[in-house]
Design an enzyme around this catalytic site. Structure first.
Site, PDB file in Angstrom:
ATOM      1  N   SER A 132      30.699  34.348  36.143  1.00 35.91           N
ATOM      2  CA  SER A 132      31.305  35.456  36.875  1.00 35.91           C
ATOM      3  C   SER A 132      30.358  36.638  37.033  1.00 35.91           C
ATOM      4  CB  SER A 132      32.575  35.853  36.154  1.00 35.91           C
ATOM      5  OG  SER A 132      33.463  36.419  37.055  1.00 35.91           O
ATOM      6  N   HIS A 141      39.436  30.336  37.013  1.00 39.50           N
ATOM      7  CA  HIS A 141      38.202  31.115  36.851  1.00 39.50           C
ATOM      8  C   HIS A 141      37.842  31.146  35.364  1.00 39.50           C
ATOM      9  CE1 HIS A 141      35.348  34.289  37.795  1.00 39.50           C
ATOM     10  NE2 HIS A 141      35.860  35.054  36.848  1.00 39.50           N
TER      11      HIS A 141
END
Ligand code: GCU
Length: 413
Positions: A249, A390
């Protein structure tokens, strides 16, 4: 698993492919004089030109080593992880004076290693102690984002130990013959809009000869990764020519920026790095340039905000950042439920880096279509989209380890 929920997550985002306006990507091979790069030799110059565009328009300046950089071993345990690993903790001190700002590196190496081992390196979100429950890991003392178990009033306590073990798969790495080097990203700059005031962009401004606003938080994190590499180069048990840089990320964005600037990283892995990472900025899908600049103004330089309304005006796009990894092995990964990061945009970022890999007679990604879920593709440039959210998990690590095995010709076991 806790994750950051930015205000921007509430802003309306486009998730409809049909609503993406047609765009034209800048050609990474097109030189300023209008000619096309045709050889890997010519690429060297073009590489610097593109790197400079990213500095000016996106991530800011990247200073070199600070004078007086010092490594101090804080602890060594050669019986860590039930006797399977050596654990070292090292203060990487950014100056001669012991009171200079510093970053603490946590290093694990397989105890069985007979020769220098390949290492995965990367920054962590909540402190080194979250990587494993090992009680010997030092707790960080600085600012940590609230949210995870064991972080109260922005300070980590013992309850945060092992909070993100799933994200690091340390035992698996060790059993496959790899080391792990990690540091807490907040040691470089606390991740909030005012973080630069106490982070290295301020505390090292004099010694680096750079004003805080000339670079960015992502720049500061990336710079720290290069200093980690400086340390790894001094560690006899580490094969510094086989360091695989990983990041998830926002830390995937930082990993890409670090590896773009610092070619000592032999493999680069972008896990769900999304906007400002592997995903094409020109695609209006999920997070956008405007949204990321609004939620996280400190991540990029002020100039990047000029592209909020029209990313088509950017002289670069993220496929060019990925192209800066060439000819090194690059792995880009997405997750199905991480539409915010625009999986297709990440795939296309990797795909459009291909012409540069081809200059080196490397195929690049080598596929035309996005693969099915959980079907990794590619060789020197690899890609997968995994099921789930995620995150970086055991499935992702399996692929990265296989990838490293392939490109490092099997670790010294
Ligand atoms: C937010 C942000 C992303 C970032 C992510 C993360 O969702 O919008 O750009 O990648 O946080 O770091 O987890």
């Amino acid at each position: 698993n806790f994750c950051f929920l930015p205000a921007s997550a509430q802003m309306p985002a486009n998730y409809d492919e049909d609503k993406i306006k047609p765009y034209q990507l800048p050609d990474p091979l097109r030189m300023e004089n209008g000619k096309t790069v045709t050889s890997s030799k010519q690429w060297e110059k073009q590489r610097i030109a593109i790197l400079n565009l990213f500095k000016t328009h996106v991530y800011g300046a990247m200073p070199g080593k600070v004078a007086g950089l010092t490594f101090r071993t804080l602890s060594v345990d050669s019986m860590a992880l039930d006797g399977k690993a050596i654990r070292k903790q090292i203060a990487v001190i950014f100056g001669k004076d012991a009171n200079s700002p510093k970053m603490e590196v946590l290093l694990y190496l397989p105890v069985e290693a007979k020769s220098p081992v390949p290492v995965f390196a990367g920054l962590n979100f909540y402190g080194n102690q979250t990587v494993h429950t090992d009680p010997g890991i030092n707790l960080p003392t600085g600012w940590i984002a609230n949210g995870p178990t064991g972080v109260e009033n922005n300070i980590a306590n013992v309850a945060s130990r092992g909070f993100q073990t799933e994200r690091w798969q340390l035992e698996e790495l060790i059993s496959r013959g790899y080391g792990l080097a990690t540091a807490y990203y907040g040691d470089l700059e606390p991740d909030h809009a005012e973080g630069w005031k106490t982070g290295i962009r301020t505390t090292l401004a004099k010694s680096l000869g750079l004003q805080a606003q000339e670079w960015s938080a992502i720049g500061a994190w990336a710079w720290g990764l290069s200093r980690m590499m400086d340390y790894l180069e001094t560690e006899p048990l580490v094969n510094a020519r086989q360091v695989a840089l990983t990041g998830h990320s926002r830390l995937g964005k930082a990993a890409l920026w670090a590896a773009a600037n610092d070619t000592r990283f032999a493999i680069v892995i972008s896990n769900n790095s999304g906007e400002g990472g592997a995903a094409l900025a020109r695609r209006n899908y999920g997070e956008t340039v405007e949204v990321i600049n609004t939620s996280f103004p400190h991540w990029f330089v002020a100039k990047f905000k000029e592209y909020n309304k029209d990313p088509n005006q950017l002289p670069v796009d993220q496929h060019m950042l990925l192209a800066l990894m060439a000819p090194r092995p690059l792995y880009v990964a997405s997750a199905v439920e991480d539409q915010w990061a625009d999986p297709k945009g990440e795939f296309l970022g990797a795909k459009h880096a291909e012409p540069v890999y081809q200059l080196f007679n490397k195929k690049g990604l080598g596929v035309v279509q996005m693969p099915d879920v959980n079907q990794p593709v590619g060789d020197v440039v690899a890609y997968h989209i995994r099921s789930g959210k995620h995150d970086i998990n055991a499935y992702d690590w399996q692929q990265y380890l296989n990838f490293a095995d392939r490109h490092f010709n099997n670790p010294a076991k």
